[in-house]
Design a protein around this motif. Structure first.
Motif, PDB file in Angstrom:
ATOM      1  N   ILE A 116       0.846  -1.203   0.000  1.00  0.00           N
ATOM      2  CA  ILE A 116       0.000   0.000   0.000  1.00  0.00           C
ATOM      3  C   ILE A 116       0.875   1.245   0.000  1.00  0.00           C
ATOM      4  CG2 ILE A 116      -1.746   1.299   1.305  1.00  0.00           C
ATOM      5  CD1 ILE A 116      -2.775  -1.327   2.373  1.00  0.00           C
ATOM      6  N   ASP A 117       0.475   2.223  -0.805  1.00  0.00           N
ATOM      7  CA  ASP A 117       1.192   3.504  -0.857  1.00  0.00           C
ATOM      8  C   ASP A 117       0.779   4.377   0.322  1.00  0.00           C
ATOM      9  OD1 ASP A 117       2.362   2.737  -3.223  1.00  0.00           O
ATOM     10  OD2 ASP A 117       0.929   3.803  -4.491  1.00  0.00           O
ATOM     11  N   VAL A 118       1.755   4.963   1.005  1.00  0.00           N
ATOM     12  CA  VAL A 118       1.491   5.975   2.037  1.00  0.00           C
ATOM     13  C   VAL A 118       1.838   7.334   1.432  1.00  0.00           C
ATOM     14  CG1 VAL A 118       2.049   6.814   4.336  1.00  0.00           C
ATOM     15  CG2 VAL A 118       1.969   4.356   3.896  1.00  0.00           C
ATOM     16  N   LYS A 119       0.833   8.215   1.360  1.00  0.00           N
ATOM     17  CA  LYS A 119       0.984   9.483   0.647  1.00  0.00           C
ATOM     18  C   LYS A 119       1.010  10.675   1.593  1.00  0.00           C
ATOM     19  CE  LYS A 119      -1.526   7.611  -3.358  1.00  0.00           C
ATOM     20  NZ  LYS A 119      -2.684   7.785  -4.270  1.00  0.00           N
ATOM     21  N   VAL A 120       1.433  11.801   1.063  1.00  0.00           N
ATOM     22  CA  VAL A 120       1.428  13.059   1.821  1.00  0.00           C
ATOM     23  C   VAL A 120      -0.023  13.487   2.047  1.00  0.00           C
ATOM     24  CG1 VAL A 120       2.126  15.480   1.855  1.00  0.00           C
ATOM     25  CG2 VAL A 120       3.620  13.769   0.805  1.00  0.00           C
ATOM     26  N   PRO A 121      -0.452  13.686   3.297  1.00  0.00           N
ATOM     27  CA  PRO A 121      -1.819  14.154   3.547  1.00  0.00           C
ATOM     28  C   PRO A 121      -1.934  15.656   3.274  1.00  0.00           C
ATOM     29  CG  PRO A 121      -0.629  14.008   5.614  1.00  0.00           C
ATOM     30  CD  PRO A 121       0.311  13.517   4.539  1.00  0.00           C
ATOM     31  N   ASP A 122      -3.112  16.197   3.502  1.00  0.00           N
ATOM     32  CA  ASP A 122      -3.308  17.648   3.385  1.00  0.00           C
ATOM     33  C   ASP A 122      -2.643  18.303   4.590  1.00  0.00           C
ATOM     34  OD1 ASP A 122      -4.083  20.227   3.172  1.00  0.00           O
ATOM     35  OD2 ASP A 122      -6.234  19.841   3.176  1.00  0.00           O
ATOM     36  N   ILE A 123      -1.507  18.983   4.366  1.00  0.00           N
ATOM     37  CA  ILE A 123      -0.770  19.609   5.476  1.00  0.00           C
ATOM     38  C   ILE A 123      -0.993  21.109   5.525  1.00  0.00           C
ATOM     39  CG2 ILE A 123       0.996  17.824   5.634  1.00  0.00           C
ATOM     40  CD1 ILE A 123       2.817  19.545   3.894  1.00  0.00           C
ATOM     41  N   GLY A 124      -1.970  21.611   4.752  1.00  0.00           N
ATOM     42  CA  GLY A 124      -2.366  23.006   4.869  1.00  0.00           C
ATOM     43  C   GLY A 124      -1.562  23.972   4.021  1.00  0.00           C
ATOM     44  N   VAL A 125      -0.544  23.474   3.302  1.00  0.00           N
ATOM     45  CA  VAL A 125       0.233  24.333   2.408  1.00  0.00           C
ATOM     46  C   VAL A 125       0.360  23.634   1.060  1.00  0.00           C
ATOM     47  CG1 VAL A 125       1.554  25.513   4.200  1.00  0.00           C
ATOM     48  CG2 VAL A 125       2.383  23.347   3.309  1.00  0.00           C
ATOM     49  N   GLU A 126       0.678  24.408   0.039  1.00  0.00           N
ATOM     50  CA  GLU A 126       0.725  23.845  -1.308  1.00  0.00           C
ATOM     51  C   GLU A 126       1.879  22.862  -1.463  1.00  0.00           C
ATOM     52  OE1 GLU A 126       0.757  25.377  -5.969  1.00  0.00           O
ATOM     53  OE2 GLU A 126       0.808  26.791  -4.311  1.00  0.00           O
ATOM     54  N   LYS A 127       3.034  23.179  -0.885  1.00  0.00           N
ATOM     55  CA  LYS A 127       4.177  22.272  -0.981  1.00  0.00           C
ATOM     56  C   LYS A 127       5.083  22.451   0.234  1.00  0.00           C
ATOM     57  CE  LYS A 127       6.657  25.579  -3.931  1.00  0.00           C
ATOM     58  NZ  LYS A 127       7.318  25.782  -5.233  1.00  0.00           N
ATOM     59  N   ALA A 128       5.915  21.429   0.470  1.00  0.00           N
ATOM     60  CA  ALA A 128       6.836  21.461   1.603  1.00  0.00           C
ATOM     61  C   ALA A 128       8.073  20.650   1.240  1.00  0.00           C
ATOM     62  CB  ALA A 128       6.159  20.903   2.854  1.00  0.00           C
ATOM     63  N   LEU A 129       9.125  20.805   2.034  1.00  0.00           N
ATOM     64  CA  LEU A 129      10.376  20.089   1.805  1.00  0.00           C
ATOM     65  C   LEU A 129      10.516  18.933   2.783  1.00  0.00           C
ATOM     66  CD1 LEU A 129      12.924  23.010   1.222  1.00  0.00           C
ATOM     67  CD2 LEU A 129      11.809  21.589  -0.496  1.00  0.00           C
ATOM     68  N   VAL A 130      11.063  17.813   2.293  1.00  0.00           N
ATOM     69  CA  VAL A 130      11.345  16.674   3.167  1.00  0.00           C
ATOM     70  C   VAL A 130      12.590  16.999   3.979  1.00  0.00           C
ATOM     71  CG1 VAL A 130      11.894  14.226   3.292  1.00  0.00           C
ATOM     72  CG2 VAL A 130      10.295  15.061   1.553  1.00  0.00           C
ATOM     73  N   ALA A 131      12.423  17.210   5.276  1.00  0.00           N
ATOM     74  CA  ALA A 131      13.553  17.584   6.133  1.00  0.00           C
ATOM     75  C   ALA A 131      14.282  16.361   6.676  1.00  0.00           C
ATOM     76  CB  ALA A 131      13.064  18.442   7.297  1.00  0.00           C
ATOM     77  N   GLU A 132      13.559  15.258   6.898  1.00  0.00           N
ATOM     78  CA  GLU A 132      14.178  14.078   7.490  1.00  0.00           C
ATOM     79  C   GLU A 132      13.330  12.846   7.183  1.00  0.00           C
ATOM     80  OE1 GLU A 132      15.790  12.569  11.889  1.00  0.00           O
ATOM     81  OE2 GLU A 132      14.713  14.480  11.672  1.00  0.00           O
ATOM     82  N   VAL A 133      13.970  11.743   6.821  1.00  0.00           N
ATOM     83  CA  VAL A 133      13.289  10.456   6.629  1.00  0.00           C
ATOM     84  C   VAL A 133      13.553   9.616   7.862  1.00  0.00           C
ATOM     85  CG1 VAL A 133      13.063   8.409   5.181  1.00  0.00           C
ATOM     86  CG2 VAL A 133      13.576  10.623   4.132  1.00  0.00           C
ATOM     87  N   LEU A 134      12.501   9.197   8.560  1.00  0.00           N
ATOM     88  CA  LEU A 134      12.637   8.568   9.880  1.00  0.00           C
ATOM     89  C   LEU A 134      12.639   7.044   9.830  1.00  0.00           C
ATOM     90  CD1 LEU A 134      10.131  10.897  11.786  1.00  0.00           C
ATOM     91  CD2 LEU A 134      12.606  11.140  11.598  1.00  0.00           C
ATOM     92  N   VAL A 135      12.435   6.450   8.659  1.00  0.00           N
ATOM     93  CA  VAL A 135      12.421   4.984   8.543  1.00  0.00           C
ATOM     94  C   VAL A 135      13.325   4.566   7.398  1.00  0.00           C
ATOM     95  CG1 VAL A 135      10.103   4.746   9.491  1.00  0.00           C
ATOM     96  CG2 VAL A 135      10.383   5.083   7.031  1.00  0.00           C
ATOM     97  N   LYS A 136      13.593   3.253   7.319  1.00  0.00           N
ATOM     98  CA  LYS A 136      14.380   2.712   6.203  1.00  0.00           C
ATOM     99  C   LYS A 136      13.734   1.430   5.720  1.00  0.00           C
ATOM    100  CE  LYS A 136      17.739   0.443   9.292  1.00  0.00           C
ATOM    101  NZ  LYS A 136      17.142   0.893  10.557  1.00  0.00           N
ATOM    102  N   VAL A 137      14.133   0.981   4.535  1.00  0.00           N
ATOM    103  CA  VAL A 137      13.549  -0.223   3.948  1.00  0.00           C
ATOM    104  C   VAL A 137      13.779  -1.410   4.875  1.00  0.00           C
ATOM    105  CG1 VAL A 137      13.677  -1.833   1.999  1.00  0.00           C
ATOM    106  CG2 VAL A 137      13.819   0.632   1.588  1.00  0.00           C
TER     107      VAL A 137
END
Length: 643
Positions: A116-137
């Protein structure tokens, strides 16, 4: 279980809006409330599905990470007793059949893997930057576990996983720009695979009463902004399953038509109105049966044969006609309007409400922190639409909202530049325009505050050591509050029938404060019950909050009298505007030394100009003169407050 305040990147935040109420059924990721700080506004999602048992905070409360916000009763806790009650209602000869049916719906007999794909939810702004990835494969993650941190110029937000499982792939990397709907990771999860039973039990003939396991709520006509309207269309029928915020009917006034949504999800048990019926606020529209079990039973098709058979004995399935009607119903917003709505700063619950009501968010005046549109803004926009007069089809200049004609063309005279007013000024325009309907008179007087100012001079150094600024306004507020107890009509309101006056039980005094954005009027609560020192402290606090733009909606509501002061700016007198629904306002101009005849000669006295404006429908001129005269005596000798 309790839903707690998450880490939103600040030490503390204010509860700006509560999006649910006790008894609501919420799913995982449904927004529960909005937290605001001076940096951002964030919607707090539910980490579990269930029914809201209690709300542990109030609007305006200050919370920190870990504070309990909402108490939920899990679905399993609700459905277990429901299952027992359901069984007890069925005759013994039929109980086994119903038990088999319930097990067929609830207990899966096999499992299967699914990515299943986990997608970016509605975060209230048009776009944002990925600051940190907290998990790994390869990581095994839980539902609601944070997977990435995204940053915008408004907030830093941790994005949780909507499901539990093993991380199969990571689709983004640090520094990527993402927006709503972008796939973040893929999760391999185990899902239930229902197995159809070969047993074909005899259907239960008697309908099992669902009311034993559910609760019924009544949906009433909300505040439409008009006294009455006609039901022009009914969009549901008895037996239909409706979602929360799904439209139930359309009501029309002579100004506009509005769809009335359901407050909760459930099954329509009764419809209390008919076409062309005249309705007004509070009239019952429909009865909705609310239950987690009923909602599960209302899902049509794709069910095993046994389960489908038992379902028909418990609750009526949604008719095919209803689904056809829903699919045939035209979209309320065009694709272009949906795209425009996505660019407006608002949360998921507000966007959903806008879609239901057909509101273009770009046309809504935002009152939330940092220009955020909240639910109340959408409702206010709809009410304005209902009550606003329709534009006449004419090529001539149409009158604007103020009743004045449009501005002429100044091109031939050098032209000009349009400069937007501040948001505070824009919000004030409709309120100030109400003054056109108030027959206002202003009473002028002078108060001798020579002794009062001398006493203030003796006290102010002691107050300053305590971090307080003692101004003459604190004494005036105390004197006026004392006088309003004797003259309650000045703190009352003209009733809607214009034949009576609503007299308030408490004194709540608006104090006008000048800010860089314009004039705002926070409210001083119960000054008649407080000391001069307490009033001085609260005035300083309210003024600072106004200048820092940190006033909450509660800080601006409920006043029944207002004081506005020019301070040391200058002037000798003015006519302040009565702030509807109040009936009086006191204006204070700078005090000046003036010669006053004492019977033998002239004494230099410090005289304070007073300007009392009042609604002449409620207050007579003689009453106003008596009010200002009493106030001058109180200010001349403040000891009269003790008598």
């Amino acid at each position: 279980m309790q839903i707690q305040a998450p880490d939103i990147g600040v030490d503390k935040a204010i509860v700006a809006e509560i999006l649910v109420k006790v008894g609501d059924h919420v799913a995982v990721e449904d927004s529960l409330l909005v937290l605001e700080s001076d940096k951002a506004a964030v919607e707090v999602p539910s980490t579990a599905a269930g029914i809201v048992k209690s709300i542990l905070v109030q609007q305006g409360d200050e919370v920190t990470e870990g504070v309990a916000l909402i108490e939920l009763e899990s679905e399993s806790a609700v459905e277990a007793p429901a299952k027992e009650a359901l069984k007890s209602e069925v005759p013994k000869a039929e109980a086994q059949t119903v038990e088999v049916a319930i097990q067929a719906q609830v207990a899966p007999a096999a499992t299967a893997s699914q990515v299943i794909d986990v997608k970016v939810p509605d975060i209230g702004v048009e776009k944002a930057l990925v600051a940190e990835v907290l998990v790994k494969v390869g990581d095994e993650i839980e539902a609601e576990q944070s997977i990435v941190v995204v940053e915008s110029d408004k907030a830093t937000v941790e994005v949780p996983s909507s499901i539990a499982g093993v991380v199969e792939t990571i689709q983004i990397k640090e520094g990527d720009s993402v927006k709503e709907g972008v796939v973040l990771i893929q999760v391999k999860t185990t899902v239930a695979a229902p197995v159809a039973s070969e047993v074909q039990p005899t259907p239960v003939e008697a309908a099992v009463p669902v009311s034993a396991t559910t609760g019924e709520i009544e949906i009433t006509v909300p505040d439409l902004g008009v006294e009455k309207a006609l039901v022009s269309e009914i969009l549901v029928s008895v037996g239909d399953y409706v979602e929360a915020q799904q439209s139930l009917c359309v009501v029309e006034s002579d100004k506009a038509s509005v769809e009335v949504p359901s407050a909760s999800a459930g099954i329509v048990k009764a419809i209390h109105v008919s076409l062309n019926q005249e309705v007004r606020q509070g009239i019952a529209l429909a009865t909705i049966e609310v239950s987690g079990l009923a909602a599960a039973q209302a899902v049509p098709k794709a069910q095993p044969t046994v389960a489908a058979t038992a379902t028909t004995t418990v609750a009526k399935p949604q008719p095919a006609v209803a689904s056809q009607t829903a699919s045939a119903q035209p979209e309320k917003l065009s694709k272009e309007q949906e795209i425009a709505n996505a660019k407006v700063y608002a949360g998921p619950a507000v966007r959903k409400l806008a879609r239901e009501l057909g509101v273009v968010l770009g046309q809504v005046k935002a009152s939330g922190e940092h220009g955020r549109v909240i639910k109340e803004d959408v409702f206010a926009h709809v009410k304005t639409r209902l009550t606003a007069p329709q534009a006449a089809p004419t090529v001539q200049a149409a009158p604007v909202a103020s009743g004045l004609p449009s501005l002429p063309d100044f091109t031939a005279f050098g032209g000009g530049e349009v400069k937007a007013m501040t948001r505070l000024q824009q919000v004030s325009v409709p309120q100030l325009s109400l003054n056109n309907f108030i027959p206002q008179v202003t009473q002028f007087d002078l108060a001798d505050i020579t002794e009062l100012e001398a006493w203030r001079g003796e006290l102010k150094d002691g107050f300053k050591k305590q971090g307080l600024s003692l101004t003459i306004l604190a004494f005036i507020a105390k004197a006026v509050a004392h006088l309003l107890k004797e003259e309650p009509y000045f703190a009352g309101h003209l009733a809607d029938d214009q034949k009576s006056v609503l007299l308030r039980n408490e004194i709540h005094m608006g104090i006008a404060v000048a800010t860089p954005d314009g004039l705002t009027v926070p409210v001083l609560r119960n000054p008649d019950q407080k000391s001069i020192k307490q009033i001085a402290a609260e005035l300083a606090e309210l003024s600072q909050k106004a200048r820092d733009r940190k006033l909450s909606p509660k800080d601006l509501q409920g006043a029944n009298f207002t004081i506005t002061s020019l301070g040391s700016i200058g002037g000798t007198a003015f006519t302040p505007l009565v702030n509807w629904p109040q009936v009086a306002i006191l204006g204070i101009s700078p005090a000046t030394m003036q010669p006053v005849w004492n019977g033998k000669d002239f004494d230099p006295r410090l005289m304070l100009p007073l300007s009392l404006s009042y609604d002449h429908r409620v207050i007579n001129g003689a009453d106003a003169a008596r009010f200002t005269n009493k106030l001058t005596k109180l200010l001349k000798d403040i000891r009269n407050l003790l008598l």
